[in-house]
Design a protein around this motif. Sequence first.
Motif, short mmCIF file in Angstrom:
data_model
loop_
_atom_site.label_atom_id
_atom_site.label_comp_id
_atom_site.label_asym_id
_atom_site.label_seq_id
_atom_site.Cartn_x
_atom_site.Cartn_y
_atom_site.Cartn_z
N ALA A 1 0.82 -1.21 0.00
CA ALA A 1 0.00 0.00 0.00
C ALA A 1 0.86 1.26 0.00
N GLN A 2 2.10 1.14 0.44
CA GLN A 2 3.07 2.23 0.40
C GLN A 2 4.38 1.67 -0.14
N PRO A 3 5.25 2.51 -0.72
CA PRO A 3 6.52 2.01 -1.24
C PRO A 3 7.30 1.25 -0.18
N MET A 4 8.04 0.27 -0.62
CA MET A 4 8.80 -0.58 0.29
C MET A 4 9.80 0.25 1.10
N ALA A 5 9.93 -0.08 2.39
CA ALA A 5 10.86 0.62 3.27
C ALA A 5 12.25 0.02 3.16
N GLU A 6 13.26 0.83 3.44
CA GLU A 6 14.63 0.34 3.42
C GLU A 6 14.80 -0.77 4.46
N GLY A 7 15.43 -1.86 4.04
CA GLY A 7 15.67 -2.96 4.96
C GLY A 7 14.47 -3.83 5.26
N GLN A 8 13.37 -3.63 4.54
CA GLN A 8 12.16 -4.39 4.83
C GLN A 8 12.30 -5.86 4.44
N ILE A 9 13.08 -6.12 3.39
CA ILE A 9 13.32 -7.51 2.97
C ILE A 9 14.53 -8.05 3.71
N GLN A 10 14.33 -9.14 4.43
CA GLN A 10 15.38 -9.81 5.17
C GLN A 10 15.88 -11.02 4.36
N PRO A 11 16.95 -11.70 4.79
CA PRO A 11 17.47 -12.82 4.00
C PRO A 11 16.45 -13.89 3.67
N ALA A 12 15.50 -14.14 4.58
CA ALA A 12 14.52 -15.19 4.32
C ALA A 12 13.12 -14.79 4.77
N SER A 13 12.85 -13.49 4.83
CA SER A 13 11.53 -13.04 5.28
C SER A 13 11.29 -11.61 4.85
N LEU A 14 10.06 -11.18 5.03
CA LEU A 14 9.64 -9.80 4.73
C LEU A 14 9.05 -9.21 5.99
N ASP A 15 9.54 -8.04 6.40
CA ASP A 15 8.93 -7.33 7.52
C ASP A 15 7.56 -6.80 7.10
N LEU A 16 6.60 -6.92 7.99
CA LEU A 16 5.25 -6.41 7.75
C LEU A 16 5.06 -5.09 8.50
N ARG A 17 4.34 -4.14 7.88
CA ARG A 17 4.24 -2.79 8.44
C ARG A 17 2.82 -2.48 8.89
N LEU A 18 2.73 -1.77 10.02
CA LEU A 18 1.42 -1.37 10.53
C LEU A 18 0.78 -0.36 9.59
N GLY A 19 -0.55 -0.49 9.44
CA GLY A 19 -1.31 0.44 8.63
C GLY A 19 -1.68 1.70 9.41
N THR A 20 -2.74 2.34 9.00
CA THR A 20 -3.06 3.68 9.50
C THR A 20 -3.91 3.72 10.76
N GLU A 21 -4.47 2.58 11.16
CA GLU A 21 -5.31 2.60 12.36
C GLU A 21 -5.23 1.28 13.10
N ALA A 22 -5.46 1.36 14.42
CA ALA A 22 -5.55 0.18 15.27
C ALA A 22 -6.97 0.08 15.79
N VAL B 1 -4.71 -4.52 13.66
CA VAL B 1 -4.19 -3.46 12.79
C VAL B 1 -4.09 -3.99 11.37
N PRO B 2 -4.85 -3.43 10.41
CA PRO B 2 -4.62 -3.78 9.00
C PRO B 2 -3.20 -3.42 8.60
N LEU B 3 -2.53 -4.30 7.90
CA LEU B 3 -1.14 -4.09 7.51
C LEU B 3 -1.05 -3.46 6.13
N LEU B 4 0.11 -2.90 5.81
CA LEU B 4 0.31 -2.25 4.53
C LEU B 4 0.62 -3.24 3.41
N GLU B 5 0.75 -4.52 3.75
CA GLU B 5 1.01 -5.56 2.76
C GLU B 5 -0.21 -6.46 2.60
#
Length: 358
Positions: A22-43, A86-90
């Motif tokens: 939903a937003q451009p990928m963040a720096e360092g979001q891709i790890q060697p064997a995983s993807l970090d998930l990001r919080l969306g706009t509301e909880a 929390v809906p995630l950005l992915e």
Amino acid sequence: MTGVLASQQIETMIAEGAIRLAQPMAEGQIQPASLDLRLGTEAIRVRASFLAGGGRSVAERLSEFEMHRVDLTAGAVLEKGCVYVVPLLEELALPEGVNAVANAKSSTGRLDLLTRTITDGGTEFDRVSAGYTGPLYAEICPRSFSVLARTGMRLNQIRFRNGQSVLDDAELTALHASDTLVTGGPAVIREGLGFSVDLKPQGDTLVGWRAKPHTGVIDLDLLGHYDPAEFWDPLHSDRGQLILDPDAFYILVSREAVHIPPAYAAEMAPYIAMVGEFRVHYAGFFDPGFGHAGAGGTGSRGVLEVRCHEAPFVLEHGQVVGRLVYERMDELPEQLYGAGIASNYQGQGLKLSKHFRA
């Protein structure tokens, strides 16, 4: 090949739309064997933890349990003891045959911040079925500390699998013989590689930390900021023994140094359900290169997030408390844990989360 998808394969999934941002990928979001998930706009504060269940969506279930909504765009406090969704950005549109498993990031687990991934139609936490198409949500329950969270923060991560490639005990024994998976203790191999707790540290009596029951808020963006004494009680022992208090949360460390060779990934799992009145849990992913000498990880030990249940329990030095389940990588990752990326826990011993001063 079958196995855990590597960083470059995750990049391809994003380019091909199997992972939607939903937003451009963040720096360092891709790890060697995983993807970090990001919080969306509301909880969304809910009355209780829940799973969507077969044939039902998370949005549908939220209409049953929602209490109120909190805007995360400018930051908001998630209060201790409350449950939030929390809906995630992915979002995902997985190919057939590719499934996924999620887990809390290391720093999240070390704050006793219970974070689990749920999906539409899901019947298990942190499990995404092959071919799933739809949104991702984080269920967050701060257990020890209230936290200040914002849109884009990364509390959990997801690992993608092409089929299954878990090593059985014979394969694990052979890998240990060739690559030395643990040092500092015997290789206990039984449905994974067992590891034990260190309660006799060399030259010191500090064996761990216990979360204080009444503390201030932790801003998750502030690194190396907080005085540990304001949030944790240090635990000392010269007997190789520690009595765990019911419902208390502890940070301890494994006796063994752990090694994840580049062609493998691992996940922490409970050892035996009835081993005692406690559970080692939360941050379960070990990336390729963790503890690998070529990635600066010689001597990396596993930090244990431990919660005691129901009755006081005596933990002894060298007691096996968990196991690592090893899987093959589908491809060698182009980047290893600790080798030129922001890996906070390579070469670690007993260590609190990155939010606290050393």
